[in-house]
Scaffold this motif. Sequence first.
Motif, short mmCIF file in Angstrom:
data_model
loop_
_atom_site.label_atom_id
_atom_site.label_comp_id
_atom_site.label_asym_id
_atom_site.label_seq_id
_atom_site.Cartn_x
_atom_site.Cartn_y
_atom_site.Cartn_z
N VAL A 223 0.84 -1.21 0.00
CA VAL A 223 0.00 0.00 0.00
C VAL A 223 0.87 1.26 0.00
O VAL A 223 2.01 1.25 0.44
N ASP A 224 0.28 2.32 -0.53
CA ASP A 224 0.93 3.64 -0.49
C ASP A 224 0.35 4.38 0.72
O ASP A 224 -0.74 4.92 0.65
N PHE A 225 1.07 4.37 1.81
CA PHE A 225 0.55 5.00 3.02
C PHE A 225 0.99 6.46 3.14
O PHE A 225 0.35 7.25 3.81
N THR A 226 2.09 6.80 2.45
CA THR A 226 2.55 8.19 2.52
C THR A 226 1.70 9.09 1.62
O THR A 226 1.71 10.31 1.79
N GLY A 227 1.00 8.48 0.65
CA GLY A 227 0.12 9.27 -0.21
C GLY A 227 0.82 9.98 -1.35
O GLY A 227 0.27 10.89 -1.95
N ASP A 228 2.04 9.53 -1.70
CA ASP A 228 2.74 10.17 -2.82
C ASP A 228 2.47 9.45 -4.14
O ASP A 228 3.08 9.76 -5.16
N GLY A 229 1.58 8.45 -4.10
CA GLY A 229 1.21 7.75 -5.33
C GLY A 229 2.10 6.55 -5.63
O GLY A 229 1.87 5.84 -6.60
N ARG A 230 3.12 6.32 -4.82
CA ARG A 230 4.01 5.17 -5.04
C ARG A 230 4.02 4.29 -3.81
O ARG A 230 4.11 4.77 -2.68
N ARG A 231 3.96 2.99 -4.05
CA ARG A 231 4.08 2.03 -2.95
C ARG A 231 5.57 1.73 -2.81
O ARG A 231 6.10 0.86 -3.47
N ASP A 232 6.22 2.52 -2.00
CA ASP A 232 7.68 2.47 -1.96
C ASP A 232 8.17 1.74 -0.70
O ASP A 232 8.25 2.33 0.37
N ILE A 233 8.47 0.45 -0.88
CA ILE A 233 8.97 -0.35 0.25
C ILE A 233 10.49 -0.38 0.29
O ILE A 233 11.08 -1.02 1.14
N THR A 239 7.71 3.83 6.01
CA THR A 239 6.26 3.99 6.18
C THR A 239 5.44 3.04 5.31
O THR A 239 4.59 2.30 5.80
N ASP A 240 5.69 3.07 3.99
CA ASP A 240 4.90 2.22 3.10
C ASP A 240 5.13 0.73 3.40
O ASP A 240 4.18 -0.07 3.35
N ALA A 241 6.36 0.36 3.71
CA ALA A 241 6.66 -1.05 4.00
C ALA A 241 5.93 -1.51 5.26
O ALA A 241 5.36 -2.60 5.30
CA LIG Z 1 4.29 6.11 -0.88
#
Ligand SMILES: [Ca+2]
Length: 422
Positions: A223-233, A239-241
Amino acid sequence: MKRAVRLLSISFLAFTGLSACAGPLETSPRPMARGAAPVADAVPDVDSATQARFNAWVSGFKSRALANGITEATWRRAMTGVHYNPKVIERDRYQSEFTKSIWDYLDGAVSESRITNGRAMLAKNRRVLERIEAKYGVPKEIVVAVWGMETNYGTTRGSMGVISSLSTLAYDGRRGEFFAKQLIAALKIIQSGDVDAAHMTGSWAGAMGHTQFIPTSYLTYAVDFTGDGRRDIWSNDPTDALASTAAYLARSGWTKGQPWGVEVTLPSGFNYNLSGKGTTRTPAQWAAMGVKAAGGGRVGNYGAASILLPAGAKGPAFMIFGNFKAISRYNNADSYVLGVGHLADRIGGAGPFINDWPRTGKPLSEKQKVELQERLTARGFDTDGTDGKIGANTTKAIVAYQKSAGLPADGYATLELLQTLR
Ligand SMILES: [Ca+2]
């Protein structure tokens, strides 16, 4: 296809954790995620014949990728610089010679330093972890514990190029179809724009980021929890991970407010036939049989529960709930689930287990396990093969033998048990 040699710095400190993880990793959603230490992702020397066969395989795989919705442009971007990596194959062939006992495993997995670091990481990320807990219902201590177990809180995320690793493993063929699917999933991730091929790094078997998602799990659960449009693990910001881990556990059936398990004390004369995951009772029913919380008192009414004896009748006993199973979706080894659950409890301020392990006992060697299976089968307790792995069939055979011999039927394989069969 010359590619610049990238010697990435790796923290060797963090290799101490789970390199010899006990238990059946094959059943994990990230089955080959943990092996030995990651290696620097330099382009290795490969003989030209191997490289040519690998290149031919890659060319042949293209049509499958395109048939799965990968565009020409993505294929070009992702596969430029792909190389056969013999180190990945070495890791894949590596088999530990010995099995760790559960207590040795947990001593490493839930070490004092990992507890201390876990508390510090929870404090540092408390606000975002509270938001994640509010959204997914998974306690922050559990999420932090998975993070600690998987990558020592992000310090060993793996620095190998995932596309090359997965291509090598898919080409190699030993578990080719599994890795071919992972490669397709990895290409889809690149196509989605969440990460580019150069930054898509991971462990040798393609487990990626702070909590080691394999590509198919990423596609389903990240999931993209930071809200920047990328699911960055992959980034330093976990945060996203961490949110993806909570999302994964929530989708795996996590029940809010339920513990993974509680250490219990069994009454003398406890019927060991009732232990194991196959038997569930309510905490009240267990209490009526004399099962008490090891710390004193009754176990709360958290729902259907089983009694788990990870080291047999002589070791600690646990009343485990549905959330034990939810964690096992991450990695199906009981030792791993106990590690996550106990580490989470310790991070949350709980003490060590009250009853100690039977530490003088040694786990059986593979040879001894085969002997045990042969002797059980010869006596009419069929283990359905003699592969040296203690699975469900062998456990069942042990229980049947123990019952017939008037031994505590805990289904636990020990040298002592083997000696009674000799
Ligand atoms: Ca993100």
